[in-house]
Each structure stands twice: as C-alpha cells, then as structure tokens.
Write a protein that holds these residues in place. Structure first.
Motif, short mmCIF file in Angstrom:
data_model
loop_
_atom_site.label_atom_id
_atom_site.label_comp_id
_atom_site.label_asym_id
_atom_site.label_seq_id
_atom_site.Cartn_x
_atom_site.Cartn_y
_atom_site.Cartn_z
N LEU A 43 0.83 -1.20 0.00
CA LEU A 43 0.00 0.00 0.00
C LEU A 43 0.87 1.25 0.00
O LEU A 43 0.63 2.21 -0.74
N LEU A 67 2.59 1.83 -3.28
CA LEU A 67 1.62 2.36 -4.24
C LEU A 67 1.41 3.85 -4.02
O LEU A 67 1.40 4.65 -4.96
N GLY A 121 -0.74 -1.11 -21.64
CA GLY A 121 0.46 -0.74 -20.91
C GLY A 121 1.70 -1.52 -21.30
O GLY A 121 2.79 -1.23 -20.83
N ILE A 158 2.41 9.02 -17.91
CA ILE A 158 2.05 7.91 -17.03
C ILE A 158 0.69 8.16 -16.40
O ILE A 158 -0.17 7.28 -16.35
N LEU A 197 -2.47 5.86 -16.58
CA LEU A 197 -3.11 5.30 -15.38
C LEU A 197 -4.59 5.68 -15.32
O LEU A 197 -5.43 4.86 -14.91
N LEU A 253 -6.39 3.43 -17.67
CA LEU A 253 -6.48 2.09 -17.07
C LEU A 253 -7.55 2.06 -15.99
O LEU A 253 -8.34 1.11 -15.91
N LEU A 311 -8.16 -4.58 1.54
CA LEU A 311 -6.75 -4.66 1.13
C LEU A 311 -6.54 -5.36 -0.22
O LEU A 311 -5.63 -5.01 -0.95
N VAL A 361 -6.33 -3.22 -3.36
CA VAL A 361 -5.08 -2.46 -3.44
C VAL A 361 -3.99 -3.31 -4.10
O VAL A 361 -3.25 -2.86 -4.97
N VAL A 396 -4.56 -3.51 -7.72
CA VAL A 396 -4.10 -2.30 -8.41
C VAL A 396 -2.60 -2.38 -8.63
O VAL A 396 -2.09 -2.12 -9.72
N LEU A 397 -1.89 -2.81 -7.58
CA LEU A 397 -0.43 -2.93 -7.67
C LEU A 397 -0.05 -3.89 -8.79
O LEU A 397 0.93 -3.69 -9.50
N ILE A 426 -0.53 -2.29 -12.52
CA ILE A 426 0.28 -1.16 -13.02
C ILE A 426 1.24 -1.66 -14.09
O ILE A 426 1.93 -2.66 -13.88
N PRO A 427 1.28 -0.99 -15.23
CA PRO A 427 2.17 -1.43 -16.31
C PRO A 427 3.63 -1.40 -15.87
O PRO A 427 4.02 -0.56 -15.07
N THR A 428 4.42 -2.33 -16.41
CA THR A 428 5.81 -2.44 -15.95
C THR A 428 6.62 -1.21 -16.31
O THR A 428 7.57 -0.89 -15.61
N VAL A 435 5.75 1.74 -15.94
CA VAL A 435 5.60 2.69 -14.85
C VAL A 435 6.54 2.31 -13.70
O VAL A 435 7.18 3.17 -13.09
N ILE A 479 8.74 -5.78 -5.78
CA ILE A 479 7.47 -5.15 -5.42
C ILE A 479 6.39 -5.51 -6.43
O ILE A 479 5.26 -5.81 -6.07
#
Lengths: 294, 311
Positions: free
Chosen positions: A35, A38, A216, A269, A273, A276, B125, B128, B131-132, B135-137, B139, B173
């Motif tokens: 978290l 992020l 992406g 980005i 995002l 997305l 949780l 979240v 979402v993680l 995320i495109p690599t 980024v 991560i």
C-alpha cells in the motif's frame, strides 16, 4: 508428584502469546508495504505531473521543446492499437473458448490446446515481440504499422480472454441449454442465442482486462521497433504509429539529458493510469451489473 | 383450405432451411476449431522462429563460446564476442534480489490476509494489491529509475546510476501481489477443521500458521514462488530502463548489469542489421529465455499437482 509446573507453563504461554501478537503486526506491516509503495509511486507521478498535464499536453504533437510537447500522436496510436486488439482477441478468444467448452471432446486434442494456452500465458512479452518482428514486420511486410503492433499484442493477451470466456461459458447453467434443446434448437442456435448472451458480461470483462494489459505493454512494441519520434498521426491500420508506453519509455531514458522529460514521462504515465482506471471501472461495473444468478 | 396450404408451405420452408442449418451445424465447429488453432500456431511460430534463427547463430558461433566463455561484445567491429554468461548472471542476480523482496513480503501478506485479517479488512486490502498488480511495468521502470535509484544512491555511496539493486527491488514489489494472491489461495484451501484441531490443542495462531497451514499449503506456496521467478526472468522494461547495458560478468549489485530481456531490447532497437551475427544472437538469447521461463512454468504446475495434499 506434580505433572504440570504452572510457573513454567505460564512463562512459556506469555512468550508464545507475545510472539504471536508481535508477528501479527509484522504480517500487517508486510501487507501495508504494498500500500505504501503504491502511495509513494502515485505521489511521485502526481508531483512530477503538476504544471505539465493540461489540455495542450493532450492535443499537441510531439516536440523537442518540452514546453510544447504533447501526446496527441501517442494517444491516437494507442487508440488505433486497441481498435485492432479488441475485436481480434474477442473473436479469437471467444471462438477458442466456445470450441474448447462446447465442441471439443475431452481428450488429447482438448488438453493439448488447453495446455498450450496455459503455457502461452507464461511466455515473456518480449518473446511475443520477437515473433511479431519476424512474422508481421518482416515476413508479412507490415512494417512498424498499427496492424503489426495490434496483431502482436492480440496474440500476447489472447490467453487472458480465452480463460475468462471459458469461465463465463462454464458458468452458464446446464438447464438453460437443455431448455433450448427442448424447444428444438440446434447446438449452434443454442450457443448463439442462449449461451453467448448469458456469458457476455464475463467475456466483456475479460476482454477489457486484456485490453488494459495490452495498453500498458511496452516490451513487444520496443522489440517491433515502434518509434517515439515525430511521425504523422496514424489514420489507418497500415500507418506507422507510436503509443503511450513507448512515449513514456523514451522520455524516461532521455530524462538523463533533459530534466523536463521526466515531467513529460510522469504526465504521460498519469494519462495512462487514468485510462487504465476508467477501463477497470467499466469492467467492475459490467461485472456487478450483469452478474445474473440462476 | 387455405390454411392447409400455408402449413404445407411452412413445412417446405422448414425443409429448405434445414439444409442450410445442417451445413451451418457442420461448418461452425470447424471454424471454431480453426480459431482455437491460432493459439497452437502462435506457439509453433514462436518455437520455429527461435529455433531457426538460433541454428543460424550457432553456425557462426560455437556452443562452447556461447556457454563457456565470459565475454560479450556483440557489436564490436573487431572480433565480436558472444557469451551468454554475463546476461545469465545479470538475470539471475536481479531475479534473486526481486525474490528476496517478493518471497518474504508476499508470503507475510498472504498469511495476514488468509489467517489474521477480518473479512472487512481483507475486502479493503485485496483491491489495493490488485491495483499494484495492474500497473504497467513501464511505470515501475520509471519509478525505479527516477525515484528508487536516487534514494538508494543517498544510502549506498558506491551505487551507480544504473545498477542491479534498484530494478531488483522494484521488480520484487511488482511480483508481491502475484506471490501473495497465489499463496493466499493455497492457504485458503486448507480446511478449517485442521486449524480448529490445532487451536483446540492449545496452539497460538502463529503456531497454527507455521506448523499446520503453511505445511499443508506448501505446494501452492512453492509454486507461487516459482511462478514469481519465471515472471522476474521474463520482465523487460524495469531492467531495460534501470539496470543499464553493461555486459561485464559481475556479481556486484551496485554495478550495471544486463539481463537477457534487456539485451534483446538493446539489439532490436539498436543498429544490428538483419543478417549479422549480432542479430542472430538475439534469437539465441531469446530461445534461452524462452526455455528458462517454460521450464519454470512447467515446474510450478508439476509442484502444485504432484505435492498437493488432498483433504
């Protein structure tokens, strides 16, 4: 004679319970780690974007002067790419899923195709890029056009759509099919009129998820040799194009030379995002709204 | 009388349509089979492309040079050298860093979500983590290059601008959600009676987790690690951006290292003309990469099948 020494038991219990409590917070901390990362990542992108993301940035063409640079070309390119990937993966994915679920006999051929799809899902995206480079760019002579990029991406995300469509089709209850057969419908009529409409929300969700993966993906485009230069904005599937992730890639690399490029990369980005986020919201809404319980 | 004629007409019509219908019923499965076959063709295309060009490569460069020497200078005008070892060590070192992050954090996350968290916390949780994972690599690459590396350079003086440590950590991560969600699935499928049995004997929650749940779910957990490694090996953009293109054989994480994937990117976007040895080397490296990830994926499936405990 004493079998149980209460003091020892109490002492041991206290430490055991203490450790249990401490470790619980350790586990919680590990969960929060994701978290926090992020949050830092988003903060970083927002902070770099401030002052750079405005209407001009969305509607300007590419420029070497950071203040004038915009991503109209990249956005159009990405949209063109999606225009190929969407229909192609949907037709291939749903066709494959219908064949596997409704027609193929459970035997060697079925498990061969299924295993093959599972394995394809694990192949690194850069290898798909090489396949596209060899087959679409070189052999079929598409060059670095929208169609070459789109077909490469379609093959890459195909397993996602197939698996989603298979699950959607499998979850259509048997009595719907039987009712259709009972009315005298043929197999294909049943699939076309009953099974596919009932499975459509699941299929659409899977397709949107596949598209958001494709939007992406950068590695295959790099391997294909998609440029991030000032090129004419694509107006057809055989035109050259660039895409949002390519733009991010080059601006990030060049931020060593020009500091402002890091801001441009961050702004791009953020645009990516946001797209997305919107796509995933649509997928979730679709899933919730059309989720029928039989 | 008119009605009878129309019924007759209807029957006639039905019969004429039945012919078309019969053909449709025969043709459709075939078309669907062709669509399903595209995925098989894709695999065949990947393998044949890689094998074909790799064979061409090994006509010019010996097997022993590729796997037995340590120098990689693909574009050197005099005496180019082709060894995959620098790329292999780069790939393995960065993957090790990634797994050093992803395994403990991912497993701890899985334990928390499956054993400790209440339903409402879990519901909060899990998105979240999703979402993680979404995320495109690229980024993550940006994040590693413009944020993690500068921060690490403050902490570690000798760290270079492109190094193996920063992309390794960021890649870890990126893999956390995958390890966490697969491990959590495995732990969730351990039946509650086993937990209750252990708790009834006086174990604490931690002891239940460590001695009952994890051993029972171990096949799924290990499989998630193996899939994580496979993901790390195949990851491209983070390492291309943040790890540089040094082709020296080194185990020093503060130095730039090139992975197999980053090499492929460099050669495809670089000047290696089609038909040169450097160009073919690309496919030999990609073939090695393909074999590695394929073996990892097969291994993961084998582990989760072979060692699954059934209750």
């Amino acid at each position: 004679m004493k079998y149980i020494d209460l003091d020892t038991v109490n002492k041991r219990m206290t430490t055991r319970i203490l450790i249990n409590k401490l470790v619980k917070y350790l586990f919680l901390a590990a969960t929060l780690f994701g978290l926090i990362v992020l949050a830092v990542l988003l903060y970083r992108v927002f902070a770099d974007t401030i002052g750079w993301l405005n209407l001009d940035f969305l509607t300007n063409r590419l420029s070497t002067i950071p203040e004038n640079a915009g991503i109209k070309g990249a956005i159009t390119g990405t949209l063109w790419l999606m225009l190929i990937v969407g229909p192609v993966t949907m037709i291939l994915g749903v066709g494959t899923a219908v064949y596997l679920e409704e027609y193929a006999k459970r035997g060697r051929l079925h498990s061969f195709i299924q295993t093959n799809i599972n394995n394809l899902a694990g192949v690194p995206s850069i290898v798909f890029g090489l396949l596209g480079l060899t087959v679409f760019v070189r052999v079929l002579g598409f060059g670095t056009s929208v169609i070459a990029g789109g077909l490469t991406m379609s093959l890459l995300v195909l397993p996602i759509v197939v698996v989603a469509a298979q699950e959607a089709i499998r979850s259509v209850p048997g009595f719907l099919r039987e009712a259709s057969f009972g009315m005298g419908a043929t197999k294909w009529q049943t699939i076309k009129n009953i099974v596919l409409p009932a499975a459509l929300p699941g299929i659409l969700t899977g397709t949107i998820l596949a598209l958001s993966r494709a939007i992406g993906e950068t590695a295959p485009l790099v391997a294909l040799g998609i440029p991030a230069l000032l090129i004419p904005i694509p107006s057809g599937i055989f035109d050259n194009f660039t895409a949002l992730p390519m733009q991010i890639y080059y601006w990030t690399l060049d931020s060593v030379l020009v500091d402002e490029y890091a801001n441009l990369a961050a702004a791009t980005i953020l645009v990516l995002l946001i797209i997305l986020f919107l796509m995933n919201s649509v997928a979730i809404i679709l899933r919730n709204k059309f989720q029928k319980r039989y | 009388m008119e009605k009878a004629i129309s019924v007759k007409a209807m029957i006639e019509e039905k019969k004429s349509k039945a012919g078309i219908r019969r053909i449709t019923e025969k043709v459709i499965p075939f078309i669907l089979f062709l669509l399903a076959f595209v995925s098989v063709l894709t695999t065949a295309g990947i393998i044949s492309t890689l094998v074909y060009e790799t064979v061409l490569f090994f006509r010019e460069v010996s097997f022993t040079e590729f796997f037995g020497t340590t120098e990689l200078k693909p574009l050197s005008p005099v005496e180019p050298k082709f060894s995959i070892l620098p790329l292999l060590t780069g790939t393995i070192m960065i993957s090790l860093v990634a797994m050093a992050v992803a395994v403990p954090v991912g497993l701890a996350t899985a334990v928390f979500l499956s054993e400790y968290a209440s339903d409402s916390t879990r519901k909060m949780l899990k998105p979240v983590l999703e979402v993680l994972a979404g995320i495109p690599t690229i980024v993550y690459g940006f994040f590693a290059f413009t944020f993690v590396t500068p921060v690490l350079r403050e902490l570690i003086p000798g760290l270079q601008a492109t190094n193996a440590l920063s992309p390794g950590i960021v890649m870890g991560i990126m893999i956390i959600p995958m390890v966490a969600s697969l491990s959590e699935d495995a732990m969730n499928s351990v039946p509650n009676v086993m937990r209750e049995g252990a708790l009834a004997l006086g174990s604490t929650k931690l002891e239940v987790t460590l001695r009952v749940v994890i051993p029972a779910a171990i096949s799924g957990i290990i499989a998630s690690f193996v899939l994580g490694v496979s993901r790390a090996i195949g990851e491209t953009m983070i390492v291309t951006i943040a790890s540089g293109s040094s082709k020296n054989l080194t185990f020093d994480l503060t130095q730039s290292m090139q992975t197999m994937t980053a090499y492929i990117v460099e050669v495809t976007s670089g000047d290696a003309a089609s038909g040169t040895t450097a160009y073919y080397s690309l496919y030999a490296v990609a073939f090695t990469l393909f074999i590695f990830t394929l073996l990892m994926n097969l291994l993961a499936r084998y582990i989760s099948r072979r060692y699954r405990e059934v209750y």
